[in-house]
Design a protein around this motif. Structure first.
Motif, short mmCIF file in Angstrom:
data_model
loop_
_atom_site.label_atom_id
_atom_site.label_comp_id
_atom_site.label_asym_id
_atom_site.label_seq_id
_atom_site.Cartn_x
_atom_site.Cartn_y
_atom_site.Cartn_z
N UNK A 198 0.80 -1.21 0.00
CA UNK A 198 0.00 0.00 0.00
C UNK A 198 0.84 1.26 0.00
N UNK A 199 1.95 1.25 0.71
CA UNK A 199 2.84 2.40 0.79
C UNK A 199 4.01 2.31 -0.19
N UNK A 200 4.08 1.21 -0.94
CA UNK A 200 5.06 1.03 -2.01
C UNK A 200 6.50 1.25 -1.54
N UNK A 201 6.92 0.42 -0.56
CA UNK A 201 8.32 0.49 -0.15
C UNK A 201 8.75 -0.85 0.43
N UNK A 202 10.05 -1.03 0.48
CA UNK A 202 10.66 -2.16 1.17
C UNK A 202 11.90 -1.65 1.88
N UNK A 203 12.23 -2.31 2.99
CA UNK A 203 13.50 -2.03 3.67
C UNK A 203 14.03 -3.32 4.27
N UNK A 204 15.32 -3.33 4.55
CA UNK A 204 15.98 -4.51 5.10
C UNK A 204 16.48 -4.21 6.50
#
Length: 479
Positions: A294-300
């Protein structure tokens, strides 16, 4: 001074109320009418929905409401308008507010095995409401605070008030074993009178005991401290072989008319397809990455670190929980560069080691707030959104010892790639019937979970640590 203290104690006495408990018949100390209790619950319920999103499956919500109403109909306060709500959270929890607002997390529902077990959880919470446990706690706490103020004013010693508040807080902290057992007994009565098998109380305790054993075994395998129970107190104050618990369940059994209903098949059909673990709306963890469609992001986050996914923030922390990064999302009220935004958020606090750059096409600014508890801060700008990062080390640890890890988390943030869209979809519960000659080991190969699939399969189906299913049994899977 003595007169003033006496007058304050008279006021305290006037505030004290006594009422006959509708569930127990005892006279309880209360400082709240039923109308005030209902109004308090309504106010609290608005705050709960801000923190915990409602599970967006109205069919399941209706089912839980019907099961809850069936149990509450036989409670000692059937005149209340009970509202049963499923919370869209993977946590193992359930709780009640004053006046009849009762909540159960879908994370707990995934591990229950029948409608009777669901009714047992809801019945226990109804027991807390009918016995007015939260009202009694609040009344005791308020009285201790008023008494503390009276002593403080009457003696002129402010410490007396503080001390009394501490004593009062200790006295009413948590429901306590007696209230929990009382809710068990009431819940078992309501369960039996509504036609369910009261032994489901014991089965729910087994589910929760297995969760505790699993958490302990996982922590010990990683060399970590055993985490506290996630449950607010329901059932976990006593093991499944607790004599007193079995006594209250046995006492309720004669109230059942005939064979108590279990409802395993209908319950499993209701929860099939329900997300297991994270939901798409909240974002999904996959290994050491977090994906939010929904917020269009990814993080590690670094190996060994863990992620806590809250409605208001994403928190990643080190294995010892001494270092952490908190990421929150804030709307941009006015146009600003990343550096301007970060400076405005820092206010009067000085920023050092400032840097700005572009990352995956997005504007980034970062810096350090110096001091004895130094913090790494950063903001990533995207259209009308600001992704704010705050990272720190607890205690006397230095920021420098973990700053490289903090920057690694911040620099991992980017928009989703096309092939990653499917990773934002949650894993879901599916039903599979055990085939003749098929063992759990073979079936666990079809599980899509983090960690050991066989262990999770056993835990999910009430077979942890070494139980075996019945032939041709329907089992819950995660896919």
């Amino acid at each position: 001074m003595i007169v003033r203290c006496a007058l304050l104690l008279v006021v305290l006495w006037q505030l004290v109320g006594c009422a006959v408990n509708p569930a127990t018949g005892r006279t309880d100390f209360v400082m709240m009418s039923e109308r005030q209790e209902i109004e308090l619950g309504q106010r609290y319920s608005q705050e709960i929905l801000k923190q915990y999103p409602r599970y967006p499956d109205e069919k399941l919500q209706t089912y839980v409401q019907q099961v809850g109403e069936r149990v509450a109909r036989y409670g000692h306060r059937s005149q209340l308008q009970y509202r049963f709500t499923v919370i869209d959270s993977p946590d193992i929890n359930a709780f009640a507010l004053p006046g009849g607002h009762i909540y159960i997390h879908r994370g707990l529902m995934a591990y229950l095995g029948s409608e009777a077990e669901l009714a047992a959880v809801l019945g226990h919470e109804v027991g807390h409401v009918t016995a007015r446990h939260s009202v009694r706690q609040q009344s005791q706490s308020t009285a201790w605070n008023i008494l503390g103020q009276a002593v403080a004013v009457g003696t002129g010693v402010g410490v007396a008030g503080d001390l009394t508040n501490v004593l009062g807080g200790a006295f009413v902290s948590g429901y306590g074993r007696d209230m929990e057992l009382e809710a068990d007994g009431l819940g078992a009565q309501y369960l039996a009178r509504s036609g369910y098998d009261p032994q489901a109380m014991i089965e729910v305790v087994k589910v929760l005991k297995a969760q505790e054993d699993f958490a302990r075994d996982q922590a010990q395998a990683k060399g970590q401290e055993v985490p506290p129970s996630g449950y607010h107190g329901l059932f976990d104050t006593h093991p499944d072989n607790d004599t007193r618990l079995r006594q209250v369940v046995a006492a309720a059994s004669p109230l059942a008319s005939g064979q108590g209903e279990v409802g395993r098949d209908v319950y499993l059909r209701q929860i099939e397809g329900m997300p297991f673990g994270d939901s798409a709306a909240a974002g999904v963890r996959r290994g050491q990455r977090f994906y939010h469609g929904g917020l269009d992001f990814t993080l590690a986050f670094p190996p060994g670190w863990e992620l806590i996914n809250r409605a208001d923030a994403v928190i990643v922390h080190a294995p010892d929980q001494q270092a952490f990064v908190v990421m929150s999302l804030e709307p941009l009220a006015q146009q600003a560069t990343a550096q301007e935004y970060l400076a405005r958020r820092a206010g009067r606090q000085q920023l050092v080691q400032q840097d700005s750059f572009r990352q995956a096409g997005l504007e980034v600014a970062t810096g350090v707030v110096p001091g004895s508890a130094a913090k790494r801060v950063a903001v990533i700008m995207r259209e009308k959104q600001a992704f704010l990062f705050v990272a720190a080390v607890k205690g006397h640890g230095s920021l420098e010892s973990q700053d490289a890890q903090f920057l690694e988390v911040i620099r991992s943030f980017r928009p989703l790639q096309a092939q990653e869209r499917e990773l934002t979809e949650p894993r879901r519960l599916r039903l599979v019937q055990l085939k003749p000659g098929q063992g759990l080991e073979a079936l666990s190969g079809q599980m899509s979970v983090e960690g050991d699939p066989l262990t999770r399969l056993r835990l999910l189906n009430g077979l942890y640590p070494g139980g075996q299913p019945r032939p041709k049994a329907w089992l819950k899977m995660v896919r």
